[in-house]
Design an enzyme around this catalytic site. Sequence first.
Site, PDB file in Angstrom:
ATOM      1  N   HIS A  95      70.960  -1.722 -12.607  1.00  0.00           N
ATOM      2  CA  HIS A  95      70.297  -0.606 -13.291  1.00  0.00           C
ATOM      3  C   HIS A  95      70.019   0.537 -12.316  1.00  0.00           C
ATOM      4  O   HIS A  95      70.288   1.704 -12.598  1.00  0.00           O
ATOM      5  CB  HIS A  95      68.971  -1.061 -13.913  1.00  0.00           C
ATOM      6  CG  HIS A  95      69.140  -2.072 -15.011  1.00  0.00           C
ATOM      7  ND1 HIS A  95      69.733  -1.779 -16.207  1.00  0.00           N
ATOM      8  CD2 HIS A  95      68.808  -3.388 -15.073  1.00  0.00           C
ATOM      9  CE1 HIS A  95      69.752  -2.849 -16.978  1.00  0.00           C
ATOM     10  NE2 HIS A  95      69.200  -3.847 -16.304  1.00  0.00           N
ATOM     11  N   LYS A 106      70.609  -7.471  -1.728  1.00  0.00           N
ATOM     12  CA  LYS A 106      69.648  -7.337  -2.831  1.00  0.00           C
ATOM     13  C   LYS A 106      68.652  -8.500  -2.828  1.00  0.00           C
ATOM     14  O   LYS A 106      67.446  -8.297  -2.902  1.00  0.00           O
ATOM     15  CB  LYS A 106      70.381  -7.293  -4.179  1.00  0.00           C
ATOM     16  CG  LYS A 106      69.430  -6.978  -5.322  1.00  0.00           C
ATOM     17  CD  LYS A 106      70.082  -7.075  -6.668  1.00  0.00           C
ATOM     18  CE  LYS A 106      70.054  -8.508  -7.156  1.00  0.00           C
ATOM     19  NZ  LYS A 106      70.506  -8.662  -8.536  1.00  0.00           N
ATOM     20  N   ASN A 160      73.537 -13.046 -11.744  1.00  0.00           N
ATOM     21  CA  ASN A 160      74.392 -13.108 -12.939  1.00  0.00           C
ATOM     22  C   ASN A 160      73.769 -13.820 -14.137  1.00  0.00           C
ATOM     23  O   ASN A 160      74.448 -14.582 -14.825  1.00  0.00           O
ATOM     24  CB  ASN A 160      75.737 -13.780 -12.611  1.00  0.00           C
ATOM     25  CG  ASN A 160      76.586 -12.904 -11.744  1.00  0.00           C
ATOM     26  OD1 ASN A 160      76.468 -12.964 -10.523  1.00  0.00           O
ATOM     27  ND2 ASN A 160      77.399 -12.080 -12.346  1.00  0.00           N
ATOM     28  N   ASP A 196      78.386   0.520  -3.665  1.00  0.00           N
ATOM     29  CA  ASP A 196      78.005  -0.766  -4.256  1.00  0.00           C
ATOM     30  C   ASP A 196      76.508  -1.001  -4.011  1.00  0.00           C
ATOM     31  O   ASP A 196      75.820  -0.165  -3.416  1.00  0.00           O
ATOM     32  CB  ASP A 196      78.871  -1.905  -3.703  1.00  0.00           C
ATOM     33  CG  ASP A 196      78.709  -2.068  -2.200  1.00  0.00           C
ATOM     34  OD1 ASP A 196      77.747  -1.500  -1.630  1.00  0.00           O
ATOM     35  OD2 ASP A 196      79.536  -2.763  -1.591  1.00  0.00           O
TER      36      ASP A 196
END
Length: 237
Positions: free
Chosen positions: A158, A138, A50, A174
């Site tokens: 992205h 991730k 974030n 997701d």
Amino acid sequence: MTRLPGPRTTFAARVRDVANRLSLRYGRPRRSPHRTDPLGNLILTILSQNTTDGNRDRAFAALMGRFPTFPLLGAASSRSVEEAIRVGGLARAKAKAILAALSRIHRERGEYSLDFLAGMPLAEARDYLTSFSGVGVKTANVVLLFSFGKEAFPVDTHILRVTKRLGWVSPSADLSRAALLLEPQVPRGESMPLHINLIRLGREICSPRKPLCPECPLLPVCPEGQRRTGVRRSPTG
Ligand code: SF4
């Protein structure tokens, strides 16, 4: 000139075709040197959540400037870590995740190192990393790809947007689901260049609101781009 995959082409062949098109446009990126130490990479990736790459790097530099070794960082108070990484946002949660990871690694392995993951199969190593609080698929895949050269395929926002537009993953997928679905389809040796080039495409061309489809090297194989532009796939791309 890039040949289009035929109508009966497998998913893996479509992924390879896109990887080739992106390599022709952007070249084959090399591994970033600051992403090689596994534990430093894990901390850097936790800090990347974030926030922008710039603030992530500033937070990492400030943290390493204040605590230059992992033992020093592992012994630091949560408040001092939080202060050091404040520029990256979510400082309390990130400080907690970093200190919890260091504490557990040291307790279980007797040292501040993730090098033992090198000999572990990909799925097992990912399960180990995602068992840490604040470490998702991730983050784990970034560490496994960039620090160990394993064939993990990290999916960020992205890549998720671009692969949805390509029709590779469902609109409701997701980040984690997309990563696990795409990973076995990515040709060996293509995970890192495809990951980096898809992010670049997402930043420079396939933006969330106004994708520049007429300039996109993937237009010949992209259903969403063809819908937006009215251009049908050509025989040669
Ligand atoms: Fe994105 Fe358009 Fe390129 Fe498709 S053709 S990947 S929608 S920019």
